[in-house]
Design a protein around this motif. Structure first.
Motif, mmCIF file in Angstrom:
data_model
loop_
_atom_site.group_PDB
_atom_site.id
_atom_site.type_symbol
_atom_site.label_atom_id
_atom_site.label_comp_id
_atom_site.label_asym_id
_atom_site.label_seq_id
_atom_site.Cartn_x
_atom_site.Cartn_y
_atom_site.Cartn_z
ATOM 1 N N MET B 1 0.833 -1.201 0.000
ATOM 2 C CA MET B 1 0.000 0.000 0.000
ATOM 3 C C MET B 1 0.870 1.254 0.000
ATOM 4 N N GLY B 2 1.929 1.161 0.816
ATOM 5 C CA GLY B 2 2.848 2.291 0.863
ATOM 6 C C GLY B 2 3.357 2.667 -0.515
ATOM 7 N N ASN B 3 3.623 1.651 -1.340
ATOM 8 C CA ASN B 3 4.194 1.929 -2.651
ATOM 9 C C ASN B 3 3.210 2.623 -3.581
ATOM 10 N N CYS B 4 1.962 2.151 -3.558
ATOM 11 C CA CYS B 4 0.945 2.817 -4.380
ATOM 12 C C CYS B 4 0.847 4.278 -3.946
ATOM 13 N N MET B 5 0.784 4.459 -2.607
ATOM 14 C CA MET B 5 0.720 5.820 -2.079
ATOM 15 C C MET B 5 1.884 6.658 -2.573
ATOM 16 N N ASP B 6 3.085 6.049 -2.540
ATOM 17 C CA ASP B 6 4.262 6.763 -3.012
ATOM 18 C C ASP B 6 4.080 7.242 -4.445
ATOM 19 N N GLY B 7 3.606 6.328 -5.273
ATOM 20 C CA GLY B 7 3.435 6.663 -6.684
ATOM 21 C C GLY B 7 2.430 7.781 -6.874
ATOM 22 N N ILE B 8 1.277 7.636 -6.213
ATOM 23 C CA ILE B 8 0.233 8.647 -6.356
ATOM 24 C C ILE B 8 0.724 9.998 -5.855
ATOM 25 N N ARG B 9 1.416 9.943 -4.709
ATOM 26 C CA ARG B 9 1.918 11.171 -4.124
ATOM 27 C C ARG B 9 2.876 11.875 -5.060
ATOM 28 N N ASN B 10 3.746 11.052 -5.678
ATOM 29 C CA ASN B 10 4.723 11.620 -6.592
ATOM 30 C C ASN B 10 4.064 12.280 -7.788
ATOM 31 N N LEU B 11 3.109 11.564 -8.356
ATOM 32 C CA LEU B 11 2.456 12.100 -9.543
ATOM 33 C C LEU B 11 1.654 13.352 -9.217
ATOM 34 N N SER B 12 0.950 13.323 -8.087
ATOM 35 C CA SER B 12 0.180 14.512 -7.717
ATOM 36 C C SER B 12 1.106 15.708 -7.531
ATOM 37 N N GLY B 82 17.979 7.074 7.189
ATOM 38 C CA GLY B 82 17.256 6.778 5.949
ATOM 39 C C GLY B 82 15.846 7.346 5.941
ATOM 40 N N PHE B 83 15.098 7.128 7.011
ATOM 41 C CA PHE B 83 13.729 7.662 7.037
ATOM 42 C C PHE B 83 13.740 9.176 7.179
ATOM 43 N N ASN B 84 14.744 9.695 7.884
ATOM 44 C CA ASN B 84 14.909 11.144 7.951
ATOM 45 C C ASN B 84 15.057 11.718 6.543
ATOM 46 N N PHE B 85 15.830 11.032 5.746
ATOM 47 C CA PHE B 85 16.079 11.417 4.351
ATOM 48 C C PHE B 85 14.760 11.395 3.559
ATOM 49 N N LEU B 86 14.041 10.296 3.687
ATOM 50 C CA LEU B 86 12.777 10.137 2.970
ATOM 51 C C LEU B 86 11.770 11.205 3.365
ATOM 52 N N VAL B 87 11.588 11.364 4.664
ATOM 53 C CA VAL B 87 10.601 12.314 5.170
ATOM 54 C C VAL B 87 10.941 13.735 4.730
ATOM 55 N N LYS B 139 9.469 3.592 16.562
ATOM 56 C CA LYS B 139 8.183 3.018 16.955
ATOM 57 C C LYS B 139 7.103 3.146 15.888
ATOM 58 N N VAL B 140 7.457 3.744 14.763
ATOM 59 C CA VAL B 140 6.452 3.905 13.701
ATOM 60 C C VAL B 140 7.005 3.392 12.372
ATOM 61 N N SER B 141 6.096 3.135 11.457
ATOM 62 C CA SER B 141 6.494 2.660 10.131
ATOM 63 C C SER B 141 6.780 3.861 9.233
ATOM 64 N N PRO B 142 7.511 3.634 8.135
ATOM 65 C CA PRO B 142 7.762 4.747 7.216
ATOM 66 C C PRO B 142 6.471 5.354 6.661
ATOM 67 N N VAL B 143 5.437 4.547 6.477
ATOM 68 C CA VAL B 143 4.177 5.092 5.977
ATOM 69 C C VAL B 143 3.577 6.047 7.011
ATOM 70 N N GLN B 144 3.657 5.648 8.271
ATOM 71 C CA GLN B 144 3.174 6.552 9.328
ATOM 72 C C GLN B 144 3.959 7.867 9.327
ATOM 73 N N GLY B 416 0.873 -0.499 9.214
ATOM 74 C CA GLY B 416 2.036 -1.386 9.296
ATOM 75 C C GLY B 416 3.067 -1.003 10.336
ATOM 76 N N ASP B 417 2.624 -0.526 11.492
ATOM 77 C CA ASP B 417 3.598 -0.175 12.531
ATOM 78 C C ASP B 417 4.192 -1.433 13.166
ATOM 79 N N PRO B 418 5.393 -1.323 13.680
ATOM 80 C CA PRO B 418 6.069 -2.506 14.210
ATOM 81 C C PRO B 418 5.459 -2.980 15.517
ATOM 82 N N ALA B 419 5.543 -4.286 15.750
ATOM 83 C CA ALA B 419 5.122 -4.839 17.038
ATOM 84 C C ALA B 419 6.052 -4.338 18.135
ATOM 85 N N ASP B 420 5.574 -4.398 19.387
ATOM 86 C CA ASP B 420 6.374 -3.888 20.508
ATOM 87 C C ASP B 420 7.779 -4.490 20.550
#
Lengths: 468, 468, 468
Positions: B1-12, B82-87, B139-144, B416-420
């Motif tokens: 799901m994250g990937n579809c979101m990525d694509g849509i976000r990019n195109l928008s 890495g996530f800092n970079f992405l965000v 404590k959170v996923s990249p999508v979050q 998709g957040d990680p388990a404890d």
């Protein structure tokens, strides 16, 4: 005791700043009026825009450059980068005051007026103390470092005043004022604090693979930004431009001779990270004084060429000699990186000043470059060369004399310095985290990529840990 | 799901940029005509040359500073950097649009006109979200994180518009707009996402030796370039100049009190890397709003002095309280580094604005510094102080309110957040290389310099690996 | 032999600089006269102030960016950062001469006149060689690298002269001149030097956890400073401004598609550090040629969007194909990071040049941007597009042809290249410190935080080390 001192120091600093330090005309809101009165057509002519990019580069050299350069020890990286941070942050405040009294005091109201150039000079001043830190790395307490810095900054401000103002010597990149002074200051302190039984912590006085990579961060930021260091307070226009070019060339040249020497004089023919981390920087030190002169591009290459040789050979032959015969324990080898190249820099400066001619510089150019104005309007290059040489002597005297004095102060048994067997060990001054009992799956262990040192096995064995 | 979101976000993003975003008059080829029409004598007066050096420093703070500051966890360095970079890369695009609509919309053609100042502001906007990331690190996923950033940037643009344009508060370094907002945004999210069983991954919620050294890279680049951060969008000339000086001094002062507090309040009297990595930066946060005011050098030292104390004590006493009593798990301690110093910064800004006088600032200087022009021509300093305080409240409300809302969104079980037990572990989101079966000679192993943790032995034993 | 070569090379460099290289009018003390003669009102109009901040950023990219990007290998970090340092320091000196003869020769006195722009161009030239180093990382000796650089710089200067001066193509960020040339040069060399038995050192051809973090230092400094790279030698004013904006946007866009592709096409759905370290930079490469054109913000996003996709897919699908079918072993995957994006950049440049109109650029803007002056006064955009395409072909021919030639030279058995089983191993060329027998207390071991690889146990076992 250190904490009380910290508090008092902090409060005194605030009071002194409150009494003495104000913005100068370019950082004050009255700049807008000043501009109009002086027919300055644009805000871009504020000194800030001439110097801020160089300032930030110098700032990186002080905090990341010096800090990470010293992380090469396997278990003293916190101390290297952390105490460097502490010393520099304290030093720049004290330097703003000390240098301010000597250089930026406005006699009309008795205030020190600060702007971007003061920040650069404070960073420069601290550089001298951080060089000295290199000699005693791992062998002194943070309180001793602060005392070293307190005296070091004070001595620096005085010798700088004598060299630059009284003698009117030029020293844009500080070969004399910063490097010669700082290195001999540190070496003299180290000589007074000689530890005959330092062998007890020999096992920690060396690098591991990744600590050597961390140190390269320091090396490279110093190397890359050295053109900014040598040009930061040079004259606007061609002065800064030329200083950057000369430094760029000297440093490039040094790298080649360092690599050649390192593999030529090592028994195995392999390269030694110690040389790559340090000697590659010697050219920047040695071209400091002459950086804004018409040294000419090939002149810069020559300076870099010889410094690479001398500095590398210093690490191979001279450092052991210093330690065994002269009883100077120089952890980072600052004698090879700062002391010898600094003296060379002073000599190169004196010679190239003495050799300056109107043909090469142009009449106006000569006057501008050497500031032959005001009380010094009648000085000629040959005489200037003599004063440059005198400046070098002043730096040496202050470094050695000041170092011996401060060394004796630091020898007092009240500063909490580490025992011989605890040198080069972060455990003494830092909380080093305990590894938690991990419940990782096997795959994590497999992927961790760390490899076991066999001695550790044996040691565990001695400790009667039952494995299997 | 994250990937579809990525694509849509990019195109928008591309479509929105296509519809809305153009170069402004200083980055368009028509600049040459604009120069002539406006009698600008030189290309050097293009805003680019006033702001580009600061912009690059800010850029380093966002990507290396924030990224590496969070690498301190032993097995979450990939996620940190890495996530800092992405965000940040996502956020700056979205910020250019959101801030553009509010601040840079050209009403003649409905286009957002961008130049260097927009790039800096986009970096600033992202800083708010990265601060928030610090609270939920591990404590959170990249999508979050992307959802947090999407909402965070939007909220930021609105609160910024209210504070800077509607209230006409000044906030050059963003103590309120960036730090207060970002920190309470992150803390509120963390509060909503409270994990009662986070203890399951306690063994990973800590540092190892080299991860602490990596984190110092982040700390130092933040610390060194903070003067650029606070001066990047300040007024040309004395405004930028003064903001840099004030920040330089506040930060230097903070380092000293942080070190003093750290060793004074630790039971062992040793220094704690957590404090050195974080609290040393508090002075830069707190001097943000007032950086371009006539805070005076000693005023900056005082601000830094107190922030070092408060921030360090925060780590020692307040963070455990937050976690145990208020159920806010704050991985990086942003409450101590950004929230409290940010609020202090807002208050310092309000007080120093209210206390501004024509004597100190000069008539023109006062008008320039506070932009008492146009609809705000009649505002006086005391009133301005009130609006500054109102601005702080707005930042707090948006941070807390927005954070609770976004926290509830992120609580939906679809991200998709990680388990404890998988928190603080890169294995969940990253390919972590398996160590190859090595055929190295013994000397390699001897030289690797890694040391064994005894628990690992025991663990291997549990796994029935036969050793010897 | 390498050492003799080093010495000779150094001395020849000094002699050549002595004969040929002088300061230009902006870095010479005669600047003060030049200013007056040319009615330049302020020192701030010295080219130094337009370009120095960008220069320093480029310098960081060359030495820290390229150097650390290649530290990802588990045991070749010294070689990555150290040989990068050596090669670049040598290359910039040689480049100043070679480019000087072609571009900066003053025909009145036969001297090369250098200023800040020459330093930037020398760094650019070296970038081409460092890109090529990426293909052969770990498989060549330092002497081979120096030979590669000697020829590489020479070829670069010639192709650059043909592309920029003869064809009058524009290439501010060097998509063609630097990236396309450098990448195909390196790939061709790697093809000629194909090692069928490279599997023997397969266990070293990969990363460990912390080497991947070190590599991120390189990635981020390249990523952050790329706007400076593409704008460093662009036109004063809007040219530099626009180049920075376009690059900033293209890079931001690339990060998002890279992350999306990486997790989408990895079997496990996890992110791969190789992609994050490399593909995120592809947008900067591809926007190089068109960076100073009116590409428009969304145009930059589109370029970045596609390059992120292509580059990441290149790592997943194309690199294995290159190695297995075409026998090109490309250690760092420069085909995906520099070759393909470089070619795309050339094509984007040709198209956007051909599509340039007076409406979009303005009459003066068009003339300025494409330098349609002097002998090229009559050229129109469509024709310019053709010449841009021709430039790309020249870069490709020089890269492939030059690479094959130099590869054959390097195949001579006189350069001391490592045996197949010693590839990717620092031990061959570097002193790697032996761990000392440590006498640390148990707490130190417990806190070291390193974890054991199980293979090492087995291996120790084979070596008959008795544990327990």
């Amino acid at each position: 005791m250190g904490n009380c001192m910290d508090g008092i120091r902090n409060l005194s600093m605030i009071i002194l700043f409150g009494v003495f330090v104000r913005y100068n005309e370019e950082s004050d809101t009255h700049w807008v009026d000043y501009r109009k009165e002086n027919n300055i057509t644009s805000d871009i002519e504020n000194d800030y825009y001439f110097r801020y990019p160089s300032f930030q580069d110098v700032h990186v050299m002080i905090f990341v450059g010096f800090g990470f350069l010293m992380t090469f020890l396997k278990r003293y990286s916190f101390g290297a980068v952390g105490f460097n941070f502490l010393v520099a942050a304290f030093g720049i405040q004290w330097a703003l005051l000390m240098q301010g009294w000597f250089h930026s005091l406005d006699y009309t109201d008795g205030k020190i007026k600060i702007g971007i150039e003061n920040l650069i000079n404070a960073d420069f001043c601290v550089a001298g103390c951080l060089i000295a830190y290199g000699a005693v790395l791992g062998k002194v307490s943070p309180v001793q470092l602060l005392v070293m810095t307190l005296f070091g900054v004070t001595l620096f401000a005085v010798e700088e005043y004598i060299i630059l103002n009284v003698l009117h010597a030029k020293d844009a990149g500080g070969s004399m004022v910063i490097h010669t002074f700082g290195a001999y200051y540190g070496l003299s302190i180290s000589w007074v604090l000689y530890r005959p039984n330092l062998d007890k912590s020999k096992h920690l006085n060396g690098s591991v693979y990744h600590s050597d990579v961390f140190a390269m961060i320091g090396t490279l930021f110093l190397w890359m930004f050295w053109p900014s260091f040598n040009s930061a307070i040079a004259d606007h226009g061609d002065g800064q431009h030329r200083a950057a070019i000369n430094t760029y060339l000297a440093l490039a040249s040094t790298v080649l001779t360092t690599v050649a020497m390192s593999s030529l004089f090592e028994k195995t023919g392999k390269l030694d990270m110690v040389h790559i981390q340090n000697s590659t920087l010697a050219g920047g030190v040695a071209v400091g004084t002459a950086a804004e002169f018409m040294l000419s591009p090939y002149g810069s290459l020559i300076v870099g060429f010889f410094c690479g040789i001398i500095s590398t050979l210093g690490y191979i032959y001279f450092s052991p000699f210093l330690e065994e015969k002269l009883k100077i324990q120089d952890t980072c080898g600052i004698h090879n990186l700062h002391a010898m190249p600094g003296v060379i820099g002073g000599i190169v400066g004196a010679i190239s000043a003495a050799a300056a001619t109107n043909t090469v510089y142009g009449d106006l150019g000569l006057e501008n470059t050497f500031d032959f104005t005001g009380p010094f309007a009648k000085r000629v290059p040959t005489i200037q060369g003599g004063y440059q040489a005198a400046g070098l002597c002043v730096a040496l005297c202050f470094g050695i004399g000041g170092g011996i004095f401060v060394g004796l102060v630091l020898k007092l048994p009240i500063w909490g310095d580490p025992a011989d067997e605890n040198c080069f060990d972060d455990e003494i001054y830092w909380e080093v985290r305990q590894a938690q009992n991990t419940n990782w799956p096997l795959s994590s262990i497999l992927s961790s990529g760390c490899f076991l040192s066999v001695e550790t096995f044996v040691q565990c064995n001695h400790l009667n840990l039952t494995i299997v």
